[in-house]
Scaffold this active site. Sequence first.
Site, PDB file in Angstrom:
ATOM      1  N   GLU A  20       0.823  -1.204   0.000  1.00 27.45           N
ATOM      2  CA  GLU A  20       0.000   0.000   0.000  1.00 27.45           C
ATOM      3  C   GLU A  20       0.860   1.259   0.000  1.00 27.45           C
ATOM      4  OE1 GLU A  20      -3.900  -1.685   2.407  1.00 27.45           O
ATOM      5  OE2 GLU A  20      -2.584  -0.254   3.412  1.00 27.45           O
TER       6      GLU A  20
ATOM      7  N   LYS B 175       2.416   4.601   1.177  1.00 32.45           N
ATOM      8  CA  LYS B 175       2.702   5.238   2.468  1.00 32.45           C
ATOM      9  C   LYS B 175       2.655   6.743   2.248  1.00 32.45           C
ATOM     10  CE  LYS B 175       5.700   5.328   6.481  1.00 32.45           C
ATOM     11  NZ  LYS B 175       5.365   6.738   6.746  1.00 32.45           N
TER      12      LYS B 175
ATOM     13  N   GLU C  16      -4.971   8.301   7.065  1.00 33.13           N
ATOM     14  CA  GLU C  16      -4.088   9.474   7.046  1.00 33.13           C
ATOM     15  C   GLU C  16      -4.862  10.683   6.537  1.00 33.13           C
ATOM     16  OE1 GLU C  16      -0.500   9.923   7.285  1.00 33.13           O
ATOM     17  OE2 GLU C  16      -0.192   7.918   8.103  1.00 33.13           O
TER      18      GLU C  16
END
Length: 511
Positions: free
Chosen positions: A208, A210, A259
């Site tokens: 995935e 970051k 995030e």
Amino acid sequence: MLLAELAQVSLEVAATSARSRKTALLAGLFRNAGPEDVPVVIPYLAGRLPQGRIGVGWRSLGEPVEPACDPTLTVTGVDAELTALAATSGPGSQARRRERLRTLFAAATADEQRFLRALLTGEVRQGALDAVAADALAHAAGAPPADVRRAVMLAGSLQDVATVLLADGPGALADFRLTVGRPVQPMLARSAASVGEALDKLGPCAVEEKLDGIRVQVHRDGERIRAYTRTLDDITDRLPELVSAVAALHARRFVLDGELIALGEDGRPRPFQETASRVGSRRDVAGAAAHVPVVPVFFDALRVDGEDLLDRPFADRHAALARLLPDDLRVRRTVVADPDAPEARAAADAFLAATLERGHEGVVVKDLAAAYSAGRRGASWLKVKPVHTLDLVVLAVERGSGRRTGKLSNLHLGARRPDGTFAMLGKTFKGLTDALLDWQTARLRELATDDDGHVVTVRPELVVEIAYDGLQRSTRYPAGVTLRFARVLRYREDKTAREADTVETVLSRQR
């Protein structure tokens, strides 16, 4: 509990590298702590004040005072005094604050003074204690360590668990559950040198993006939506666009992990500092949202519509996430079902390259079978990102404390200006082995030109190779930037200061 007992244990913990010894020392301390002591003892051990910042630094401490002969200070008494100090304001407050500090230090023994000085200046150096303290708490209370660690994960606070456990016993741990509206400590990733290394360690996995953003945990219970940082601070009121995005989802009760990131018009991430500014300021929220809008991007689901997913495999948790969220609210990913297949490994490397091309930090490789290990840097998530390095010059060094007492530890680092002077970029003591610390102490003493008792200024001759994760804007340093997560790799005695990296080189590495 006397402050002297806490100070002595802190000193002994800092002096040993043996986990078993640290655990035994802390367990003994917890056994002696009363219920009223725990909310103070645990943050003090971590080098934190329960009050947060109280505006005390090295200058505030002033000249040393004669220490007391016998220990009389209690941890709760010191806490009350620091609370009063933090509340001291108005005309003449600086003088009153100095007098309060002087009175406090006059009542402290020499060992207590050393501990208080380190605590107030953020210089408590005894290593990361969270995991050790949880195990020590288990030993002190006669509880299974795994149960204590899980309770801490779900409570988001060792302090809360310790207070209940020491008062009510091991049976009280069952009361700690994943609850919508109460944040849990986030799962963290370890580092891997390459995607290939991560694939070899994990087996079937997801690779995935970051993102270089702010970790956010979102809780929704009907109309109530809350957002928390990785340190469990509530930042909901600063992020109206996040609340709007979450309110539009069809599910009514969930906990998501992800995030926050600010993107430019070209879709590339804006500098990390701009994203961080949205979390750090409570002023003019509407104006900030218009100037630096952020978007949430999620990668995990911990609970959805009454179903607790913490112990479910990551593959199941992501499936629940995909049912809940549209593509644009989820991180990009590629799944590697067979890590031994050459084409799969090539695809994973290509995904990393594409992620970097889009301006992101790197990737996180995640074991599809792993549960969510909240609050732990487990081996089932491995982050891979390029290592940035700079050759910088040591400008000064701070005297160490705790187990580094007597050593020159915290390095002041500078880059070369065109006129031959140096611009300071930040400080670090990370990455120093005991052997390197000993060598550095001896070498920097040879280069010393001034010593104020805390900071030793040195001739700018010694070049050190520093690894760092990125640059962020800073008004504290003359070049306008500082290094994120800087750590020492090695000293470059083969290089002179004239060969160190320049400020221009540093600034060219900003995104």
